[in-house]
Every structure is written in structure tokens, then in C-alpha cells.
Design a protein around this motif. Structure first.
Motif, PDB file in Angstrom:
ATOM      1  N   ALA A 182      15.816   7.041 -42.744  1.00  0.00           N
ATOM      2  CA  ALA A 182      15.986   5.894 -43.634  1.00  0.00           C
ATOM      3  C   ALA A 182      16.360   4.616 -42.894  1.00  0.00           C
ATOM      4  CB  ALA A 182      17.047   6.216 -44.693  1.00  0.00           C
ATOM      5  N   ASP A 183      17.217   4.705 -41.889  1.00  0.00           N
ATOM      6  CA  ASP A 183      17.620   3.491 -41.173  1.00  0.00           C
ATOM      7  C   ASP A 183      16.432   2.855 -40.462  1.00  0.00           C
ATOM      8  OD1 ASP A 183      20.143   4.060 -42.062  1.00  0.00           O
ATOM      9  OD2 ASP A 183      20.990   4.514 -40.093  1.00  0.00           O
ATOM     10  N   ALA A 184      15.619   3.681 -39.828  1.00  0.00           N
ATOM     11  CA  ALA A 184      14.440   3.154 -39.129  1.00  0.00           C
ATOM     12  C   ALA A 184      13.441   2.571 -40.122  1.00  0.00           C
ATOM     13  CB  ALA A 184      13.794   4.255 -38.293  1.00  0.00           C
ATOM     14  N   ILE A 185      13.312   3.209 -41.263  1.00  0.00           N
ATOM     15  CA  ILE A 185      12.429   2.680 -42.301  1.00  0.00           C
ATOM     16  C   ILE A 185      12.862   1.278 -42.713  1.00  0.00           C
ATOM     17  CG2 ILE A 185      11.869   2.916 -44.760  1.00  0.00           C
ATOM     18  CD1 ILE A 185      10.109   4.685 -43.138  1.00  0.00           C
ATOM     19  N   GLU A 186      14.153   1.070 -42.854  1.00  0.00           N
ATOM     20  CA  GLU A 186      14.629  -0.248 -43.274  1.00  0.00           C
ATOM     21  C   GLU A 186      14.419  -1.300 -42.200  1.00  0.00           C
ATOM     22  OE1 GLU A 186      15.186  -1.018 -46.385  1.00  0.00           O
ATOM     23  OE2 GLU A 186      14.593   1.081 -46.627  1.00  0.00           O
ATOM     24  N   VAL A 187      14.473  -0.909 -40.933  1.00  0.00           N
ATOM     25  CA  VAL A 187      14.139  -1.840 -39.850  1.00  0.00           C
ATOM     26  C   VAL A 187      12.679  -2.274 -39.966  1.00  0.00           C
ATOM     27  CG1 VAL A 187      13.776  -1.987 -37.345  1.00  0.00           C
ATOM     28  CG2 VAL A 187      15.916  -1.044 -38.240  1.00  0.00           C
ATOM     29  N   ILE A 188      11.813  -1.316 -40.241  1.00  0.00           N
ATOM     30  CA  ILE A 188      10.388  -1.626 -40.393  1.00  0.00           C
ATOM     31  C   ILE A 188      10.161  -2.507 -41.609  1.00  0.00           C
ATOM     32  CG2 ILE A 188       8.111  -0.613 -40.830  1.00  0.00           C
ATOM     33  CD1 ILE A 188       9.203   1.915 -39.329  1.00  0.00           C
ATOM     34  N   ARG A 189      10.818  -2.175 -42.701  1.00  0.00           N
ATOM     35  CA  ARG A 189      10.650  -2.945 -43.933  1.00  0.00           C
ATOM     36  C   ARG A 189      11.141  -4.387 -43.747  1.00  0.00           C
ATOM     37  NH1 ARG A 189       9.876  -0.336 -48.637  1.00  0.00           N
ATOM     38  NH2 ARG A 189      11.148   1.460 -48.026  1.00  0.00           N
ATOM     39  N   ALA A 190      12.241  -4.538 -43.036  1.00  0.00           N
ATOM     40  CA  ALA A 190      12.808  -5.871 -42.836  1.00  0.00           C
ATOM     41  C   ALA A 190      11.896  -6.756 -41.978  1.00  0.00           C
ATOM     42  CB  ALA A 190      14.187  -5.766 -42.194  1.00  0.00           C
ATOM     43  N   ALA A 191      11.075  -6.136 -41.148  1.00  0.00           N
ATOM     44  CA  ALA A 191      10.182  -6.917 -40.281  1.00  0.00           C
ATOM     45  C   ALA A 191       8.898  -7.338 -40.985  1.00  0.00           C
ATOM     46  CB  ALA A 191       9.841  -6.102 -39.033  1.00  0.00           C
ATOM     47  N   ARG A 192       8.643  -6.790 -42.167  1.00  0.00           N
ATOM     48  CA  ARG A 192       7.431  -7.164 -42.901  1.00  0.00           C
ATOM     49  C   ARG A 192       7.571  -8.569 -43.458  1.00  0.00           C
ATOM     50  NH1 ARG A 192       5.545  -3.358 -47.745  1.00  0.00           N
ATOM     51  NH2 ARG A 192       7.619  -3.989 -48.479  1.00  0.00           N
ATOM     52  N   ARG A 193       6.563  -9.392 -43.243  1.00  0.00           N
ATOM     53  CA  ARG A 193       6.584 -10.760 -43.733  1.00  0.00           C
ATOM     54  C   ARG A 193       6.166 -10.801 -45.209  1.00  0.00           C
ATOM     55  NH1 ARG A 193       2.619 -13.730 -40.769  1.00  0.00           N
ATOM     56  NH2 ARG A 193       3.854 -15.641 -40.704  1.00  0.00           N
ATOM     57  N   PRO A 194       6.443 -11.902 -45.909  1.00  0.00           N
ATOM     58  CA  PRO A 194       6.109 -11.968 -47.337  1.00  0.00           C
ATOM     59  C   PRO A 194       4.638 -11.701 -47.652  1.00  0.00           C
ATOM     60  CG  PRO A 194       7.602 -13.740 -46.756  1.00  0.00           C
ATOM     61  CD  PRO A 194       7.224 -13.075 -45.471  1.00  0.00           C
ATOM     62  N   ASP A 195       3.746 -11.989 -46.699  1.00  0.00           N
ATOM     63  CA  ASP A 195       2.318 -11.744 -46.949  1.00  0.00           C
ATOM     64  C   ASP A 195       1.902 -10.308 -46.625  1.00  0.00           C
ATOM     65  OD1 ASP A 195       2.398 -11.775 -44.203  1.00  0.00           O
ATOM     66  OD2 ASP A 195       0.905 -13.367 -43.949  1.00  0.00           O
ATOM     67  N   GLY A 196       2.878  -9.460 -46.278  1.00  0.00           N
ATOM     68  CA  GLY A 196       2.580  -8.055 -46.014  1.00  0.00           C
ATOM     69  C   GLY A 196       2.195  -7.744 -44.590  1.00  0.00           C
ATOM     70  N   THR A 197       2.311  -8.711 -43.686  1.00  0.00           N
ATOM     71  CA  THR A 197       1.924  -8.492 -42.297  1.00  0.00           C
ATOM     72  C   THR A 197       3.152  -8.339 -41.409  1.00  0.00           C
ATOM     73  OG1 THR A 197       1.867 -10.859 -41.750  1.00  0.00           O
ATOM     74  CG2 THR A 197      -0.152  -9.878 -42.651  1.00  0.00           C
ATOM     75  N   TRP A 198       2.918  -7.834 -40.211  1.00  0.00           N
ATOM     76  CA  TRP A 198       3.931  -7.753 -39.162  1.00  0.00           C
ATOM     77  C   TRP A 198       3.457  -8.575 -37.968  1.00  0.00           C
ATOM     78  CZ3 TRP A 198       3.610  -4.090 -42.791  1.00  0.00           C
ATOM     79  CH2 TRP A 198       4.775  -3.422 -43.206  1.00  0.00           C
ATOM     80  N   LEU A 199       4.385  -9.226 -37.298  1.00  0.00           N
ATOM     81  CA  LEU A 199       4.042 -10.039 -36.131  1.00  0.00           C
ATOM     82  C   LEU A 199       4.005  -9.194 -34.864  1.00  0.00           C
ATOM     83  CD1 LEU A 199       6.217 -13.257 -36.606  1.00  0.00           C
ATOM     84  CD2 LEU A 199       3.787 -12.956 -37.156  1.00  0.00           C
ATOM     85  N   GLN A 200       3.091  -9.551 -33.989  1.00  0.00           N
ATOM     86  CA  GLN A 200       3.135  -9.040 -32.616  1.00  0.00           C
ATOM     87  C   GLN A 200       4.363  -9.660 -31.950  1.00  0.00           C
ATOM     88  OE1 GLN A 200       2.177  -6.726 -30.214  1.00  0.00           O
ATOM     89  NE2 GLN A 200       0.051  -7.442 -30.107  1.00  0.00           N
ATOM     90  N   GLU A 201       5.296  -8.791 -31.521  1.00  0.00           N
ATOM     91  CA  GLU A 201       6.541  -9.315 -30.958  1.00  0.00           C
ATOM     92  C   GLU A 201       6.564  -9.297 -29.440  1.00  0.00           C
ATOM     93  OE1 GLU A 201      10.203  -8.704 -33.624  1.00  0.00           O
ATOM     94  OE2 GLU A 201       9.075  -6.829 -33.836  1.00  0.00           O
ATOM     95  N   GLY A 202       5.804  -8.455 -28.846  1.00  0.00           N
ATOM     96  CA  GLY A 202       5.803  -8.394 -27.387  1.00  0.00           C
ATOM     97  C   GLY A 202       5.029  -7.192 -26.913  1.00  0.00           C
ATOM     98  N   ARG A 203       4.224  -7.397 -25.886  1.00  0.00           N
ATOM     99  CA  ARG A 203       3.420  -6.305 -25.348  1.00  0.00           C
ATOM    100  C   ARG A 203       3.849  -5.988 -23.925  1.00  0.00           C
ATOM    101  NH1 ARG A 203      -2.428  -8.797 -26.690  1.00  0.00           N
ATOM    102  NH2 ARG A 203      -1.446 -10.507 -25.578  1.00  0.00           N
TER     103      ARG A 203
END
Length: 320
Positions: free
Chosen positions: A262-283
Motif C-alpha cells: 500500500a505505501d508503494a502504491i501511494e507513492v505511485i499514485r502521488a506521482a500521477r499528474r492531473p491528466d493521468g500521466t507520469w513524468l520521466q524523472e531520470g534515466r
């Protein structure tokens, strides 16, 4: 869950390597539809480009894990040699038939940079062995010896660490996740056996005890990399990479999601932008054959697919 039409349209407007997965896992397209798209990986886009770069001797870039002649002076690790190219093609869903004869060529021509060991026998690094285990199972090689290696080299705290050969006795989040991914793919492809399956479940417990994010001793975040998302995943650990593994493992095992995700799920959910996308943060820096995703700071189709898929799975299973 319902998706905004514009999000699905954006994700579907992708290379076949991604599109077939969107069709199968998000759209719920008929099997004949997504399989037809998946078949295009061998002849179009990223998959066809990478296949065309294979050397006549079956390798890529003339080496097993590193390109031929690599001196360690690049910025970051190069991602062009045989192991990385095979792993990428497998992750993209390439039909192994497109690589007919490759396993035999690699057996004849490729040796590990470590001690000149034969390719399909694996070496001493558990991350390298995890890729080799999965890739061998994909290409029809008998890699049961590598599966047994994971049983023998699991550390007392439950996971694995690529630095065991240097004396480390504490498991690593990175190494453990990579080991689990290899073991799961091998099991799904071959049916597996009891001892590797038990090792996989014990390795899962190592991460679950730490809620995929925290040290067991202090409860602190294990590292900033755990909550930073980038594609391609490569060898790196993140909450998204880990939860995506657990999604596959629970579906394979026919069980529900563990509440400790559940904690990891909330980290993922918090990173979702209002348009439903996730940003590339670093490769991970390093030499590549060609780019397959956007630069840091831009919305990533790959990360948005993985993020949407794991939240869809979790919410559907838990009623969230």
C-alpha cells in the motif's frame, strides 16, 4: 477503471512494443488484436531497429555485458551489448522465433567479461544472472543451473546482493528485485521447480517486510531512487518497477495483492499528474542504440502505461 479517452489515445499512438501492451492490459482488446500488434515488434519500429543491429555472430556490440573494447570511460554504463539487447527485446514482447539460431550463436561466440565464463552458464553477478535466466528460458536454453544458483546464493536476510562476491552479506533492493524478475519469468516460461519457487517467495518477503520502500532497522526511506521513476528501468529499483513485478507475481500465483504494497502504491499514485500521466524523472546515463522514451521532465508514455496498469490492478483487487 475508466480512462480518459485522450489518455488512451495518447498511449495507443505508440511503437508496437508499447501499443500491444496498452491494448491487452488497459483497453481489453480481443486477443487477436493485441497479438497482431505484438507480431509487428519484429518488423516495425523499435524492435525491428534493434534486431537489425545484431552482429553476425549472434551478439550485439561484440560483447556479452559490455561492448567489445569497452574501457569503462563512458558517462554511465553502456546499454548496447548482448545481455541488454536481448532483455530489451524480450521485455518488448518479441516472439523468440524472430531470433531463431541466436541462442546457439551466443553459446558458440559469447563469453562473460568475468573470467571468460560461457554465456549460458551465467556468472557471479545476480543481476546479470537474472537477465540470463529469463533470456535463456525465452530462447529455449536449458538454464536450470542458473535457477539453482539463485537458490544457493540467497543471503540469510532473504534477498540477494550482486556484491556478495566482494563479501556483502546484506541484501540489496536492486539486486533482489532483478533476481525476482528473472525467477518469475523462468517459472512462467518453464513451469519452474520447488526450490527456485520457494526462493522467489522468500525474496518477495524481503521486500514486503520493508514495504518496498524502507529499511528494516530504522524505517527510513531506503534511498531517493526508490521514489524516482525513469524508463527504461534497466537494473534500477523504484516503487513503480517493484509494484509492477508484484502485479505479475500475484497474477501468476493466483493470489490477491499483499496489503504491505500500500505505501508503494501511494507513492505511485502521488506521482500521477492531473491528466493521468507520469513524468520521466531520470534515466540511467550511458550509451544506447537509440532513444525509446522522452527526456527527463516530459510525460512518458512508458511510465504512464506502467503507472496506470498497476493502479488499475490494485484498485480493482482492493476496491480502492
Amino acid at each position: 477503471m475508466p480512462y480518459a479517452p485522450e489518455l488512451l489515445d495518447w498511449l495507443l499512438d505508440s511503437d508496437p512494443a508499447l501499443r500491444w501492451q496498452v491494448e491487452r492490459d488497459l483497453v481489453g482488446a480481443p486477443e487477436e488484436t493485441w497479438r497482431a500488434t505484438r507480431a509487428r515488434v519484429a518488423t516495425e519500429g523499435f524492435g525491428a531497429r534493434l534486431l537489425a543491429l545484431q552482429d553476425p555472430d549472434g551478439q550485439w556490440a561484440g560483447g556479452a555485458f559490455f561492448p567489445a573494447g569497452y574501457q569503462g570511460d563512458d558517462e554511465g554504463q553502456p546499454w548496447t551489448a548482448t545481455t541488454w539487447s536481448l532483455t530489451t527485446l524480450r521485455d518488448w514482447g518479441l516472439d523468440a522465433a524472430a531470433l531463431a539460431g541466436t541462442a546457439e550463436l551466443i553459446a558458440a561466440n559469447s563469453r562473460w567479461e568475468y573470467d571468460d565464463l560461457p554465456y549460458w552458464g551465467g556468472e557471479v553477478d545476480c543481476c546479470i544472472n537474472s537477465y540470463t535466466l529469463a533470456n535463456g528460458a525465452w530462447l529455449g536454453v536449458d538454464v536450470s543451473g542458473i535457477a539453482r544458483w539463485f537458490v544457493d546464493h540467497r543471503l540469510p536476510d532473504g534477498g540477494w546482493n550482486c556484491e556478495w562476491v566482494e563479501g556483502s552479506t546484506r541484501s540489496s533492493f536492486h539486486s533482489t528485485l532483478n533476481s525476482l524478475k528473472g525467477l518469475l519469468y523462468y517459472e512462467a516460461a518453464t513451469g519452474g521447480s520447488d526450490a527456485p519457487r520457494a526462493a522467489r517467495h522468500a525474496g518477495e518477503e524481503y521486500l514486503l517486510e520493508r514495504r518496498l520502500l524502507r529499511t528494516l532497522s530504522t524505517g527510513d526511506l531506503v534511498g531517493p531512487w526508490a521514489t524516482r521513476f525513469g524508463y527504461p528501468f534497466r537494473w534500477g529499483y523504484s516503487a513503480l518497477n517493484a509494484v509492477d513485478y508484484f502485479r505479475g507475481a500475484t497474477l501468476h500465483d493466483g493470489v490477491g495483492p499483499d496489503p504491505r504494497l500500500a505505501d508503494a502504491i501511494e507513492v505511485i499514485r502521488a506521482a500521477r499528474r492531473p491528466d493521468g500521466t507520469w513524468l520521466q524523472e531520470g534515466r540511467h546515463p550511458g550509451r544506447v542504440w537509440f532513444e525509446v522514451d522522452v527526456p527527463p521532465g516530459e510525460p512518458s508514455k512508458w511510465l504512464s502505461f506502467y503507472g496506470t496498469r498497476v493502479l488499475d490492478w490494485w484498485d480493482g483487487a482492493t476496491g480502492a
